[in-house]
Motif scaffolding. Structure first.
Motif, PDB file in Angstrom:
ATOM      1  N   LEU A   9      53.923  28.193  38.762  1.00 60.76           N
ATOM      2  CA  LEU A   9      54.525  29.524  38.584  1.00 60.76           C
ATOM      3  C   LEU A   9      55.108  30.080  39.879  1.00 60.76           C
ATOM      4  CD1 LEU A   9      51.694  31.051  36.358  1.00 60.76           C
ATOM      5  CD2 LEU A   9      53.877  30.132  35.590  1.00 60.76           C
ATOM      6  N   ILE A  39      46.865  46.449  36.477  1.00 62.48           N
ATOM      7  CA  ILE A  39      46.089  45.511  35.653  1.00 62.48           C
ATOM      8  C   ILE A  39      46.791  44.155  35.681  1.00 62.48           C
ATOM      9  CG2 ILE A  39      45.234  45.026  33.318  1.00 62.48           C
ATOM     10  CD1 ILE A  39      44.965  48.003  32.892  1.00 62.48           C
ATOM     11  N   TYR A  40      46.059  43.122  36.059  1.00 68.08           N
ATOM     12  CA  TYR A  40      46.655  41.807  36.284  1.00 68.08           C
ATOM     13  C   TYR A  40      45.958  40.715  35.500  1.00 68.08           C
ATOM     14  CZ  TYR A  40      49.165  44.127  39.964  1.00 68.08           C
ATOM     15  OH  TYR A  40      49.996  44.994  40.629  1.00 68.08           O
ATOM     16  N   ASN A  41      46.749  39.701  35.138  1.00 69.75           N
ATOM     17  CA  ASN A  41      46.188  38.457  34.625  1.00 69.75           C
ATOM     18  C   ASN A  41      46.107  37.469  35.785  1.00 69.75           C
ATOM     19  OD1 ASN A  41      46.129  39.332  31.905  1.00 69.75           O
ATOM     20  ND2 ASN A  41      48.294  38.819  31.662  1.00 69.75           N
ATOM     21  N   TYR A  42      44.960  36.816  35.938  1.00 66.48           N
ATOM     22  CA  TYR A  42      44.812  35.805  36.974  1.00 66.48           C
ATOM     23  C   TYR A  42      45.251  34.470  36.431  1.00 66.48           C
ATOM     24  CZ  TYR A  42      42.588  39.390  39.509  1.00 66.48           C
ATOM     25  OH  TYR A  42      42.370  40.570  40.145  1.00 66.48           O
ATOM     26  N   MET A  43      46.258  33.903  37.068  1.00 67.87           N
ATOM     27  CA  MET A  43      46.758  32.597  36.691  1.00 67.87           C
ATOM     28  C   MET A  43      45.849  31.534  37.328  1.00 67.87           C
ATOM     29  SD  MET A  43      49.343  33.293  34.797  1.00 67.87           S
ATOM     30  CE  MET A  43      49.649  34.958  34.239  1.00 67.87           C
ATOM     31  N   PRO A  44      45.951  30.272  36.878  1.00 65.12           N
ATOM     32  CA  PRO A  44      44.986  29.272  37.350  1.00 65.12           C
ATOM     33  C   PRO A  44      44.800  29.243  38.865  1.00 65.12           C
ATOM     34  CG  PRO A  44      46.302  28.356  35.581  1.00 65.12           C
ATOM     35  CD  PRO A  44      46.878  29.713  35.871  1.00 65.12           C
ATOM     36  N   LEU A  47      42.847  32.345  39.939  1.00 68.02           N
ATOM     37  CA  LEU A  47      41.466  32.303  39.461  1.00 68.02           C
ATOM     38  C   LEU A  47      40.627  31.346  40.306  1.00 68.02           C
ATOM     39  CD1 LEU A  47      39.475  33.322  37.343  1.00 68.02           C
ATOM     40  CD2 LEU A  47      40.165  31.423  35.870  1.00 68.02           C
ATOM     41  N   GLU A 154      41.676  47.445  37.144  1.00 70.46           N
ATOM     42  CA  GLU A 154      40.661  46.497  36.673  1.00 70.46           C
ATOM     43  C   GLU A 154      40.465  45.512  37.815  1.00 70.46           C
ATOM     44  OE1 GLU A 154      40.413  44.586  32.366  1.00 70.46           O
ATOM     45  OE2 GLU A 154      41.427  43.172  33.667  1.00 70.46           O
TER      46      GLU A 154
ATOM     47  N   PHE B  69      42.511  30.363  32.987  1.00 67.37           N
ATOM     48  CA  PHE B  69      43.128  31.635  33.343  1.00 67.37           C
ATOM     49  C   PHE B  69      42.054  32.703  33.296  1.00 67.37           C
ATOM     50  CE2 PHE B  69      47.883  31.941  32.815  1.00 67.37           C
ATOM     51  CZ  PHE B  69      48.119  30.586  32.885  1.00 67.37           C
ATOM     52  N   LEU B  70      42.424  33.899  33.668  1.00 63.74           N
ATOM     53  CA  LEU B  70      41.575  35.043  33.352  1.00 63.74           C
ATOM     54  C   LEU B  70      42.483  36.225  33.069  1.00 63.74           C
ATOM     55  CD1 LEU B  70      38.772  36.245  32.990  1.00 63.74           C
ATOM     56  CD2 LEU B  70      38.799  36.873  35.399  1.00 63.74           C
ATOM     57  N   ALA B  71      42.580  36.557  31.804  1.00 61.63           N
ATOM     58  CA  ALA B  71      43.431  37.685  31.422  1.00 61.63           C
ATOM     59  C   ALA B  71      42.634  38.974  31.551  1.00 61.63           C
ATOM     60  CB  ALA B  71      43.931  37.498  29.995  1.00 61.63           C
ATOM     61  N   SER B  72      43.352  40.063  31.624  1.00 58.71           N
ATOM     62  CA  SER B  72      42.686  41.357  31.695  1.00 58.71           C
ATOM     63  C   SER B  72      42.008  41.640  30.356  1.00 58.71           C
ATOM     64  CB  SER B  72      43.697  42.453  32.017  1.00 58.71           C
ATOM     65  OG  SER B  72      44.661  42.540  31.001  1.00 58.71           O
ATOM     66  N   PRO B  76      47.559  46.370  26.905  1.00 61.79           N
ATOM     67  CA  PRO B  76      48.431  47.473  26.494  1.00 61.79           C
ATOM     68  C   PRO B  76      48.676  47.452  24.985  1.00 61.79           C
ATOM     69  CG  PRO B  76      49.386  46.261  28.345  1.00 61.79           C
ATOM     70  CD  PRO B  76      48.211  45.469  27.860  1.00 61.79           C
ATOM     71  N   LEU B  79      51.710  45.463  23.161  1.00 65.31           N
ATOM     72  CA  LEU B  79      51.681  44.054  22.769  1.00 65.31           C
ATOM     73  C   LEU B  79      51.181  43.905  21.338  1.00 65.31           C
ATOM     74  CD1 LEU B  79      50.336  41.936  25.759  1.00 65.31           C
ATOM     75  CD2 LEU B  79      52.634  41.997  24.814  1.00 65.31           C
ATOM     76  N   VAL B 113      48.256  38.398  24.272  1.00 66.02           N
ATOM     77  CA  VAL B 113      48.380  38.280  25.723  1.00 66.02           C
ATOM     78  C   VAL B 113      48.891  36.895  26.105  1.00 66.02           C
ATOM     79  CG1 VAL B 113      47.062  38.210  27.877  1.00 66.02           C
ATOM     80  CG2 VAL B 113      46.618  40.017  26.197  1.00 66.02           C
ATOM     81  N   ASP B 116      52.436  36.375  25.215  1.00 69.73           N
ATOM     82  CA  ASP B 116      53.257  37.094  26.194  1.00 69.73           C
ATOM     83  C   ASP B 116      53.382  36.291  27.490  1.00 69.73           C
ATOM     84  OD1 ASP B 116      54.633  39.530  27.120  1.00 69.73           O
ATOM     85  OD2 ASP B 116      52.893  39.776  28.424  1.00 69.73           O
ATOM     86  N   ILE B 117      52.268  35.729  27.938  1.00 72.98           N
ATOM     87  CA  ILE B 117      52.316  34.898  29.152  1.00 72.98           C
ATOM     88  C   ILE B 117      53.261  33.717  28.939  1.00 72.98           C
ATOM     89  CG2 ILE B 117      50.965  33.287  30.567  1.00 72.98           C
ATOM     90  CD1 ILE B 117      48.568  35.217  30.231  1.00 72.98           C
ATOM     91  N   GLU B 121      56.596  32.796  31.090  1.00 73.04           N
ATOM     92  CA  GLU B 121      56.414  31.776  32.119  1.00 73.04           C
ATOM     93  C   GLU B 121      56.857  30.385  31.721  1.00 73.04           C
ATOM     94  OE1 GLU B 121      55.608  32.988  34.925  1.00 73.04           O
ATOM     95  OE2 GLU B 121      54.723  34.926  34.398  1.00 73.04           O
ATOM     96  N   ILE B 122      56.907  30.092  30.421  1.00 75.41           N
ATOM     97  CA  ILE B 122      57.273  28.737  30.002  1.00 75.41           C
ATOM     98  C   ILE B 122      58.681  28.776  29.441  1.00 75.41           C
ATOM     99  CG2 ILE B 122      56.580  26.719  28.670  1.00 75.41           C
ATOM    100  CD1 ILE B 122      53.799  27.931  28.422  1.00 75.41           C
ATOM    101  N   LEU B 132      46.032  26.796  27.744  1.00 73.53           N
ATOM    102  CA  LEU B 132      45.461  27.788  28.659  1.00 73.53           C
ATOM    103  C   LEU B 132      44.171  28.329  28.068  1.00 73.53           C
ATOM    104  CD1 LEU B 132      48.743  29.838  29.240  1.00 73.53           C
ATOM    105  CD2 LEU B 132      47.895  27.900  30.567  1.00 73.53           C
TER     106      LEU B 132
END
Lengths: 571, 571
Positions: A9, A39-44, A47, A154, B69-72, B76, B79, B113, B116-117, B121-122, B132
């Motif tokens: 990414l 508020i964020y998503n952690y990508m691999p 993380l 968060e 991954f780690l999503a929030s 929102p 979505l 979520v 949406d990712i 991204e892809i 994921l």
């Protein structure tokens, strides 16, 4: 991990949403993506770093004998009612109602929960001391989330709570945490300095913040240039400047029709700011409080709040409140005849001679005012220290820098245990409140701070201990079978050795691969190119200028030596 | 860990709040404590098990090439509006507003979520397939939280989402997950069987649940006694019972003034339930739908909903709706002349001869009704299979048992990618929606299920792989210096060997220590007592009756052998 199977990414462009380096690089390297404001998503990739930092925190916490818990993120409102913080917390707390209309919040912090656990589960002094910690997601509805995970809504936090039977026990628990924090930040490669912090109305040296110097930091930190003194400006003790002695002159009222601000008054009286004492008026939980400091000083609201025995809500008085206290328009407040609940006078003012103050009468000031003779108030340190002043510890010169707080250790004492009736039975059969401490680390903020301190124009430069991958193996030409074979072998053998290795087997140009490896900040790069004909590959450290050419047979020892230099072990 | 430093939370009493074994034992062993209804704090012992299960899940997921991954947790509302689920989700979703009145929910699941990712991204088929996953806290405001973490409101879930370019790709992704799930539950020592599950209106064999047999399970699962067929009752295919052939008689109206229920009608007509076809009337998203099944059968609402092409809200029609459809009081509905949007007829009914139905006229039924001649409808499988019926796969006999779902794998297809415009560019430059799968494991529920399957009257009997501690070393008399010395040595050496070992050095009676060790379910117990004079200690497996006396020098090999028996490695 092979990059052909990975969702890569990385981005060339600097995202418009990001103002500071760590935020830009976390997005550009593909560590995270924004879900909503703060508020964020952690990508691999992100993380992996987060988990490495968490593991360092966990290991050092466990080494102190602390025990890991995991409390719920949803906390019943009742617990916050008990501590009195349900209303006090205000808009920063995310509040939720369940289907039965019961109040919950998303924990912004967990003092109430852990106090509740202690009062339910710890009965006797024999079970003490106990230190409980968790690594958990916290929620704070910041008014202005910014700088990525530096100030997000968060975030991951490590929070620990110690329970002791007496003050000496708390001192030991606190010092253990202090030392563990020093080790944690060291291992993370982060230069975080413990600085004295405000600990509220209780006073004493009961609180330290671990601060990272940073231009975008939200705190002012005072450092001594001579000794190791360091304190948050909220806390840093000021030393009164000694005024030259003068004969006390007679108090006089002066008409100052168009001079209200210090600037205007300096011009009017043709003197310096230091000749004035300004009187600021506050509303402190409904009480009207006047605070006097020298004309060129700033009032320190934390010190004011502490002097008042702790204030929930301290704000500048309204125009109406000022008029009521001074019987005058704004700009003419002074200590003589002022009608306030409390008058606080900075120590420095008490040492001044023949100074000028407002006369509590529109258009007038008093000159030749002297503390003690003309008025009295509660003396104390109520101002901010400034650059170049004396260090309260050694008398040397202090400097002030911006800082970001990554950790905080705090002696709570009995604040929560008393409010929530959390007691144990002591040696004499008496019921006593737990003596508590609390200790936080902003894990996500630590990750961002590491990047702030470790990057260059090409990207992140991870310290080895927290790097998402420790080594990247890059075959220059992924279509070259020989190169791929050697790269695969090195990749496989490093893996067996326990190295966290990534191989860029994508069908991309070598330049793209190098750029991505640098952007992602991988500490070691092994380039497998044409030199394999001579049994050689290139070895480059991310934080070094030079590329070494080494024999393939030496790769493993070279990697091992870097681990040793970083005091890290391989399997 | 030494137990003298540990917050030991074992309880003798069975807590009143807990109905089932796992819930009772998780409380009694001190694994968790209740914070609020359906919301728990994980105490150190519980967290250790949770982390071990998470690590097994993580390892097996990573082995398939899936990326963590780690999503929030806060998502929102927008979505969910896009996917159309914001309103559909109803009261089970915890909703939160931020300080700017923006809608969020606490994620009950993360399809939106991850879709949406993917769309952000892809970009290209070249990046596919991608899987994921995350291990994360989920929130569902259950109407009736119960059985501890079996049905809680805050729980840990592993959820994975696969993205493929075509159906074949999805099949591969799905099968990989299926196999990984088998390995995960095996390694956890949990007997979880994959069973066919409903996959909504799309149909096909697109969904499997991993079910644990349990008396308190919330699902009915159909198992074949002959072959490996297993399906959720929602999904299990019924085979029509062949009625004995009869000559079709003339349709006749019969006055049945006081007979409305099947029971009353059986008595009135002096026949069996099998001679009736009952007509149930539903409201399906506003459409009125009649469903006919044989008198002794139960309508399967999932099959009905699927036949209608997917229904958000299927409920029994109101009295007014029934009257409008039948022009009669409740109890006299039948297929002839009924006024509904759709008439669904179970296959079995079409095979019946001269049966009885309501006449859509208060106080009357028709007899000698025959499908095709007297009425027609949409034929299909609309009923529940029952115990003893034919297996749809092999024709053997089926049995029905209660089960708890611990995992679910599901071919979503393009449901979310189409709703949310999540597209990629395929080989031909065409934009196409991702073909998605989703795969969940209830991690906390898995922990509880392991306990349900692995306990006795003394406590938990952990499978070695998920035990909070693998070995407990118990000095019989903590005041005996020799015993303590030997115990310390064994403890230290097992630690070096990489064993997760706990030592009960508390000043408690040996009986208390044994009880706690058994309650906590530690797989191996090494008792250090008077036999040390002969160089011996006692070795006992938690799941064995007998205690072995072994030489101290053999302890390490004995422990090692247990690891080997469990296919686990030591350092």
């Amino acid at each position: 991990m092979k990059m052909s199977n990975m969702l890569v990414l990385t981005m060339k462009e600097v995202p418009a949403e990001a103002e500071i380096s760590s935020h830009q690089l976390m997005l550009r390297a593909g560590m995270m993506r924004k879900m909503a404001s703060g508020i964020y998503n952690y990508m691999p990739l992100g993380l992996k770093v987060l988990k490495k930092v968490e593991d360092i925190v966990r290991e050092e916490m466990n080494n102190t004998g602390a025990q890991e818990f995991l409390a719920s993120a949803m906390i019943p409102g009742e617990l916050w009612q008990e501590s009195g913080r349900w209303d006090a917390y205000g808009a920063e707390m995310f509040r939720v109602k369940d289907r039965n209309d019961r109040d919950f919040c998303l924990g912004p912090t967990h003092e109430e929960v852990f106090t509740d656990i202690a009062r339910n589960e710890i009965k006797s002094y024999k079970q003490l001391p106990i230190n409980l910690y968790q690594i958990q997601t916290k929620y704070r509805d910041e008014r202005r989330p910014r700088f990525g995970v530096m100030r997000s809504r968060e975030f991951v936090m490590k929070d620990a709570y110690s329970f002791d039977k007496d003050q000496e026990g708390l001192d030991i628990s606190y010092n253990k945490m202090h030392d563990a924090y020093v080790r944690i930040f060291n291992r993370c490669g982060l230069d975080a300095k413990p600085v004295e912090a405000d600990s509220g109305a209780i006073g004493g040296s009961n609180s330290a913040e671990f601060m990272v110097k940073s231009e975008v930091g939200e705190d002012d930190v005072v450092f001594c240039t001579c000794c190791d003194y360091a304190a948050n400006i909220e806390k840093a003790v000021s030393t009164p400047e000694i005024s030259q002695e003068e004969t006390k002159k007679d108090l006089g009222e002066v008409e100052t029709p168009n001079a209200r601000t210090i600037e205007e008054l300096v011009k009017f009286f043709n003197t310096t700011e230091k000749k004035f004492a300004k009187t600021l008026i506050f509303n402190a939980d409904g009480k009207i409080v006047a605070v006097m400091v020298r004309g060129d000083r700033e009032v320190n609201e934390t010190k004011v709040a502490n002097a008042l025995g702790g204030v929930n809500n301290l704000q500048m008085a309204t125009e109406a409140e000022v008029k009521k206290a001074t019987s005058a328009a704004i700009g003419f407040a002074g200590p003589i005849g002022i009608n306030v609940d409390t008058l606080l006078v900075d120590n420095e003012v008490a040492n001044m001679y023949n100074f000028i103050v407002g006369a509590n009468k529109t258009g007038y000031h008093y000159e030749n005012v002297n503390y003690g003779r003309d008025f009295k108030g509660t003396l104390g340190d109520f101002r901010n220290i400034t650059e170049g002043e004396k260090c309260p510890k050694c008398g040397g010169e202090v400097t002030i820098a911006r800082g970001t707080e990554v950790g905080h250790i705090f002696k709570l004492g009995t604040k929560y245990s008393e409010a929530m009736n959390a007691n144990f039975i002591d040696e004499n059969g008496q019921s006593k409140p737990f003596i508590m401490g609390c200790y936080g680390i902003g894990v996500t903020r630590t990750v961002a701070s590491i990047i702030e301190q470790n990057h260059d124009e090409n990207g992140i430069v991870w310290p080895l201990a927290v790097a998402p991958y420790e080594v990247s193996v890059i075959p220059v030409n992924s279509k070259d079978e020989e190169q791929m074979k050697v790269a695969e072998e090195i990749y496989a053998q490093l893996k067996v050795l326990g190295v966290d290795v990534i191989m860029d087997d994508r069908k991309e140009r070598a330049g793209v691969k190098f750029k991505d490896s640098d952007l992602m900040g991988i500490p070691m790069r092994i380039t497998v190119g044409k030199k394999i004909a001579e049994g050689q590959v290139e070895f480059k450290l991310r934080n070094a200028e030079d590329t070494e050419t080494i024999n393939i047979a030496d790769v493993y020892n070279r990697v091992k030596s870097i681990f040793q230099e970083n005091s890290m072990k391989l399997k």
